[in-house]
Design a protein around this motif. Sequence first.
Motif, mmCIF file in Angstrom:
data_model
loop_
_atom_site.group_PDB
_atom_site.id
_atom_site.type_symbol
_atom_site.label_atom_id
_atom_site.label_comp_id
_atom_site.label_asym_id
_atom_site.label_seq_id
_atom_site.Cartn_x
_atom_site.Cartn_y
_atom_site.Cartn_z
ATOM 1 N N TYR A 54 0.912 -1.260 0.132
ATOM 2 C CA TYR A 54 0.116 -0.040 -0.016
ATOM 3 C C TYR A 54 0.964 1.177 0.057
ATOM 4 O O TYR A 54 0.506 2.476 -0.755
ATOM 5 C CB TYR A 54 -1.010 -0.263 1.056
ATOM 6 N N ILE A 55 1.678 1.217 0.725
ATOM 7 C CA ILE A 55 2.835 2.309 0.862
ATOM 8 C C ILE A 55 3.669 2.697 -0.338
ATOM 9 O O ILE A 55 3.668 3.711 -0.769
ATOM 10 C CB ILE A 55 3.804 2.398 2.082
ATOM 11 N N ASN A 56 4.028 1.576 -1.170
ATOM 12 C CA ASN A 56 4.752 1.475 -2.279
ATOM 13 C C ASN A 56 3.835 2.318 -3.288
ATOM 14 O O ASN A 56 4.242 2.918 -4.283
ATOM 15 C CB ASN A 56 5.172 0.337 -2.608
ATOM 16 N N GLN A 57 2.438 1.752 -3.443
ATOM 17 C CA GLN A 57 1.580 2.286 -4.452
ATOM 18 C C GLN A 57 1.427 3.836 -4.264
ATOM 19 O O GLN A 57 1.379 4.617 -5.041
ATOM 20 C CB GLN A 57 -0.163 1.588 -4.355
ATOM 21 N N TYR A 58 1.182 4.165 -3.028
ATOM 22 C CA TYR A 58 1.181 5.628 -2.590
ATOM 23 C C TYR A 58 2.310 6.504 -3.064
ATOM 24 O O TYR A 58 2.035 7.427 -3.611
ATOM 25 C CB TYR A 58 0.775 5.624 -1.047
ATOM 26 N N VAL A 59 3.302 5.846 -2.828
ATOM 27 C CA VAL A 59 4.818 6.514 -3.306
ATOM 28 C C VAL A 59 4.763 6.622 -4.736
ATOM 29 O O VAL A 59 4.931 7.788 -5.489
ATOM 30 C CB VAL A 59 5.960 6.010 -2.777
ATOM 31 N N GLN A 60 4.310 5.740 -5.503
ATOM 32 C CA GLN A 60 4.359 5.563 -6.972
ATOM 33 C C GLN A 60 3.459 6.723 -7.396
ATOM 34 O O GLN A 60 3.414 7.380 -8.455
ATOM 35 C CB GLN A 60 3.987 4.342 -7.557
ATOM 36 N N ILE A 61 2.213 6.887 -6.940
ATOM 37 C CA ILE A 61 1.143 7.798 -7.389
ATOM 38 C C ILE A 61 1.601 9.080 -7.173
ATOM 39 O O ILE A 61 1.520 10.144 -7.872
ATOM 40 C CB ILE A 61 -0.052 7.466 -6.587
ATOM 41 N N SER A 62 2.227 9.452 -5.864
ATOM 42 C CA SER A 62 2.999 10.590 -5.773
ATOM 43 C C SER A 62 3.824 10.995 -6.682
ATOM 44 O O SER A 62 3.933 12.075 -6.989
ATOM 45 C CB SER A 62 3.417 10.753 -4.167
ATOM 46 N N ARG A 63 4.747 10.069 -7.081
ATOM 47 C CA ARG A 63 5.911 10.428 -7.701
ATOM 48 C C ARG A 63 5.374 10.744 -9.178
ATOM 49 O O ARG A 63 5.776 11.575 -9.930
ATOM 50 C CB ARG A 63 6.719 9.006 -8.114
ATOM 51 N N LEU A 64 4.269 9.948 -9.907
ATOM 52 C CA LEU A 64 3.610 10.019 -11.034
ATOM 53 C C LEU A 64 2.860 11.528 -10.948
ATOM 54 O O LEU A 64 2.666 12.169 -12.010
ATOM 55 C CB LEU A 64 2.709 9.148 -11.394
ATOM 56 N N ASN A 65 2.214 11.847 -9.850
ATOM 57 C CA ASN A 65 1.615 13.424 -9.823
ATOM 58 C C ASN A 65 2.639 14.334 -9.907
ATOM 59 O O ASN A 65 2.400 15.335 -10.553
ATOM 60 C CB ASN A 65 0.892 13.275 -8.581
ATOM 61 N N PHE A 66 3.570 14.208 -9.241
ATOM 62 C CA PHE A 66 4.985 15.112 -9.356
ATOM 63 C C PHE A 66 5.502 15.060 -10.933
ATOM 64 O O PHE A 66 5.717 16.348 -11.245
ATOM 65 C CB PHE A 66 6.011 14.672 -8.624
ATOM 66 N N GLN A 67 5.489 14.082 -11.585
ATOM 67 C CA GLN A 67 6.046 14.291 -12.904
ATOM 68 C C GLN A 67 5.036 14.939 -13.880
ATOM 69 O O GLN A 67 5.073 15.675 -14.651
ATOM 70 C CB GLN A 67 6.255 12.829 -13.431
ATOM 71 N N ILE A 68 3.715 14.633 -13.635
ATOM 72 C CA ILE A 68 2.473 15.406 -14.405
ATOM 73 C C ILE A 68 2.643 16.841 -14.117
ATOM 74 O O ILE A 68 2.513 17.563 -15.141
ATOM 75 C CB ILE A 68 0.970 14.657 -13.889
ATOM 76 N N GLU A 69 2.769 17.312 -12.962
ATOM 77 C CA GLU A 69 2.778 18.628 -12.637
ATOM 78 C C GLU A 69 4.273 19.135 -13.327
ATOM 79 O O GLU A 69 4.060 20.394 -14.046
ATOM 80 C CB GLU A 69 2.883 18.842 -11.189
ATOM 81 N N LYS A 70 5.151 18.608 -13.482
ATOM 82 C CA LYS A 70 6.298 19.048 -14.189
ATOM 83 C C LYS A 70 6.261 18.914 -15.570
ATOM 84 O O LYS A 70 6.718 20.110 -16.190
ATOM 85 C CB LYS A 70 7.498 17.874 -13.812
#
Length: 169
Positions: A54-70
């Motif tokens: 669960y934590i891993n999925q949350y981290v990946q989603i956060s990482r992808l959201n950061f890339q989207i914003e970038k």
Amino acid sequence: MVKRPRREYLDHHQGGIRRNTQHKVRQKQDNDTFKLMFFYSFLLFLVGIVFIIYINQYVQISRLNFQIEKLKEQRDELKTKKAYLQLEISSLKSLERIEEIAKNELGMAEPAEINYIVMAEPEDNKSQDINLAKNTGKEIDATKKKSIKDRIFAWFNNISQVQAGTLDE
């Protein structure tokens, strides 16, 4: 006569039975405790794995959201750059700038007067000859039927029309 067992023998013998049963009960309790501890540790292990996933999925989603914003920021920068380049292109294409370059750098000058020449589209020689033959016959017939007023207007129209190559200086 029936011999009665001695009390010591029975106590000793029964005590051994009691000890064996107590030993077996204790082994069973130890075995059950081990199974229960194994079950709880396995359950804890599974909960830990699920939590880590669960934590891993949350981290990946956060990482992808950061890339989207970038990427959105990059897109906005590129849109701004495109608008700037389009403005620059339009300023470079302006007629005032082209006229200034033509006058200053190329030494060109505006003409004193402008002459316009209207040219008719060339026709095929054969079709032109056929049309000429047809038209001359019609013009003769038309001139015979025209009044003096129509002839004068036709003469003025012919004078106002200029063909290319007739105004040589």
